[in-house]
Design an enzyme around this catalytic site. Sequence first.
Site, PDB file in Angstrom:
ATOM      1  N   ASP A 419       0.825  -1.213   0.000  1.00 41.08           N
ATOM      2  CA  ASP A 419       0.000   0.000   0.000  1.00 41.08           C
ATOM      3  C   ASP A 419       0.858   1.262   0.000  1.00 41.08           C
ATOM      4  O   ASP A 419       0.426   2.311   0.472  1.00 41.08           O
ATOM      5  CB  ASP A 419      -0.904   0.025   1.238  1.00 41.08           C
ATOM      6  CG  ASP A 419      -1.712  -1.253   1.367  1.00 41.08           C
ATOM      7  OD1 ASP A 419      -2.344  -1.641   0.372  1.00 41.08           O
ATOM      8  OD2 ASP A 419      -1.704  -1.856   2.453  1.00 41.08           O
ATOM      9  N   GLY A 420       2.055   1.171  -0.511  1.00 40.18           N
ATOM     10  CA  GLY A 420       2.953   2.319  -0.548  1.00 40.18           C
ATOM     11  C   GLY A 420       4.379   1.885  -0.283  1.00 40.18           C
ATOM     12  O   GLY A 420       4.626   0.732   0.108  1.00 40.18           O
ATOM     13  N   SER A 444       2.429   6.877   0.488  1.00 39.76           N
ATOM     14  CA  SER A 444       1.557   6.043   1.315  1.00 39.76           C
ATOM     15  C   SER A 444       0.162   6.124   0.719  1.00 39.76           C
ATOM     16  O   SER A 444      -0.416   7.207   0.636  1.00 39.76           O
ATOM     17  CB  SER A 444       1.540   6.521   2.768  1.00 39.76           C
ATOM     18  OG  SER A 444       0.551   5.828   3.492  1.00 39.76           O
ATOM     19  N   ARG A 445      -0.375   5.002   0.287  1.00 47.43           N
ATOM     20  CA  ARG A 445      -1.679   5.020  -0.386  1.00 47.43           C
ATOM     21  C   ARG A 445      -2.834   5.119   0.604  1.00 47.43           C
ATOM     22  O   ARG A 445      -3.976   5.240   0.194  1.00 47.43           O
ATOM     23  CB  ARG A 445      -1.811   3.774  -1.269  1.00 47.43           C
ATOM     24  CG  ARG A 445      -0.759   3.755  -2.377  1.00 47.43           C
ATOM     25  CD  ARG A 445      -0.991   2.655  -3.401  1.00 47.43           C
ATOM     26  NE  ARG A 445       0.070   2.694  -4.396  1.00 47.43           N
ATOM     27  CZ  ARG A 445       1.148   1.940  -4.376  1.00 47.43           C
ATOM     28  NH1 ARG A 445       1.324   1.085  -3.396  1.00 47.43           N
ATOM     29  NH2 ARG A 445       2.068   2.030  -5.318  1.00 47.43           N
ATOM     30  N   VAL A 446      -2.545   5.026   1.899  1.00 52.12           N
ATOM     31  CA  VAL A 446      -3.578   5.255   2.904  1.00 52.12           C
ATOM     32  C   VAL A 446      -3.658   6.744   3.227  1.00 52.12           C
ATOM     33  O   VAL A 446      -4.726   7.309   3.421  1.00 52.12           O
ATOM     34  CB  VAL A 446      -3.296   4.426   4.177  1.00 52.12           C
ATOM     35  CG1 VAL A 446      -4.290   4.758   5.280  1.00 52.12           C
ATOM     36  CG2 VAL A 446      -3.352   2.946   3.846  1.00 52.12           C
TER      37      VAL A 446
END
Length: 585
Positions: A419-420, A444-446
């Site tokens: 997720d990154g 960071s995809r969050v």
Amino acid sequence: MQSRAENVLKAVLHSAKAPDQGQKERFLSFLRKNYGNDDIELIWEKDEGLRGGMKLVVGTDIYDWSREGMIRKFKDHLRELRLGEGELVPLMREAIDSFEPDTDPEELGRVISVGDEIAEIGGLPHAAYGEILQFSSGIKGMVQDLGRDHIGCVIFGDTEKIREGSLVRRTRRTAGMPVGEAFLGRVINALGDPIDGGRPIEAEGFRPIECAAPGILKRQPVDTPMETGMLCIDSMFPIGRGQRELIIGDRQTGKTAVAIDTILNQKGKDVVCIYVAIGQKNSSVAQLAANLRKRGAMEYTIIVNASSGDTAAMQYIAPYAGCALGEYFMYAGRDVLIVYDDLSKHAIAYRALSLLLGRSPGREAYPGDVFYLHSRLLERSAHLCDELGGGSMTALPIVETQAGDVSAYIPTNIISITDGQLFLESDLFFEGQRPAVNVGLSVSRVGGDAQTKAMKKAAGTLRLDLAQYREMEVFTQFSSDLDESTRAQLLYGQGLMRLLRQPQYQPYPQLSEVILLVCATAHILQDMKAEQIDAFKEGLISYVREADEELCKRIGETGLLSDEDRSRIIELSSRYHDIFMKGAC
């Protein structure tokens, strides 16, 4: 049309004494029930060595009711009951009362060839992929290849003790890992055995090392911060509980240091930390354990070590074993942080096993399922729904690159799974910028979902400002005549870069990060020399804490940063700036 001889089920009974008619009828009834065949030929063969029992052989199935076989099964039964100190007598009584002769057939095979940690086994037609096999020497192995007339097995132990023609027994169990609270604070190998010289570990349960990842309905959004204590990461690339954030970079750029500082920052936060060392020197792992113990972090940490001296099979199962331990705590409602250091060596170990098993090599000689190798591991990290306890497992896989090449086979595979990524750059590291996080290539995809509102507001446009500074720095490095606005932007960027430098083993609490970020983004560091910033930021944190305890308590407890609180931090920072600069003069 099949002849009658092809339909007859042949069974051979080995015993010291011939069975009487009543015993024959019972055996025939047992065979009809288990095999669904009424046409049975029961043959008796005398065996003087079986005075204490008998064996029934049906094709490759063996029902061992001999004295030796019953003793072996009773020992296995005792192991399943997990004998502990002070419990021996009652557990022995329970074992005797609950033990029943096994009516499941045994399957035996023979070793055709052995070498290079791989055994080729004939027989065992019903062996399953991933099943544990036991050799006559007591060593165990795991099925990794299923052929038409043989199976390939990786060996967990000394291959010198296995000979061609040795018997191999199915256990009907997949590879598993003992789990429990007693593992906290210990250093273990990939089989769950302690290797730190301490006392034996009493397990509370057993989990398979390979299992399906939680489905979508079993998960909930990642929305709780997993604070690393590193200013540059928590402000720009926040990590949430249940996220998978890749740490990637060349050798010796501080990848492990980022993971260890994150573990140290979990002290007092009720987070279980698991560090999986793959292909490292034992001395390095011992030093790491000593550092964690010295700083009080080992009490909530487990180290799983498959060193460079261990077999490729042990290095292959190590991350799955660590993940099984993490799942035990996650499904108990706890939060877990697991570090895989590193998956590059894990892929190399799997490639070695695959080539020895005769699988077709693909790109860079890796087998075709190398993507699945890591995806089925990392997908098990999750933030579980409340119905399952709400626990989480956050993964920090580490991957080593060559000359910064993130487009290589294994790095691109794992980038697409996670997720990154935090990309650590060699040039930044050698310039003294540590952690050497490249702002442009890291993500960071969050994102802000894994930040408190105070941190999100304090960080503001930090990442954009740093990206502009990096571009401006490259553009102006050959120019000597700069206008005032460009010079101010460069000074501001240099101050930010210096602020983000952080010594190892010194993670910041979130309140300190908020204070530093508000001060920096308000351009208070603009006129300071880079070498003054290190002393300034430590003094600033202490000054703000002492000057306004209510402010600090409010931000720490609520995770919020109001406009009034931000203005108050800027006011206190300006006041301390004047005091500091007068002292410097």
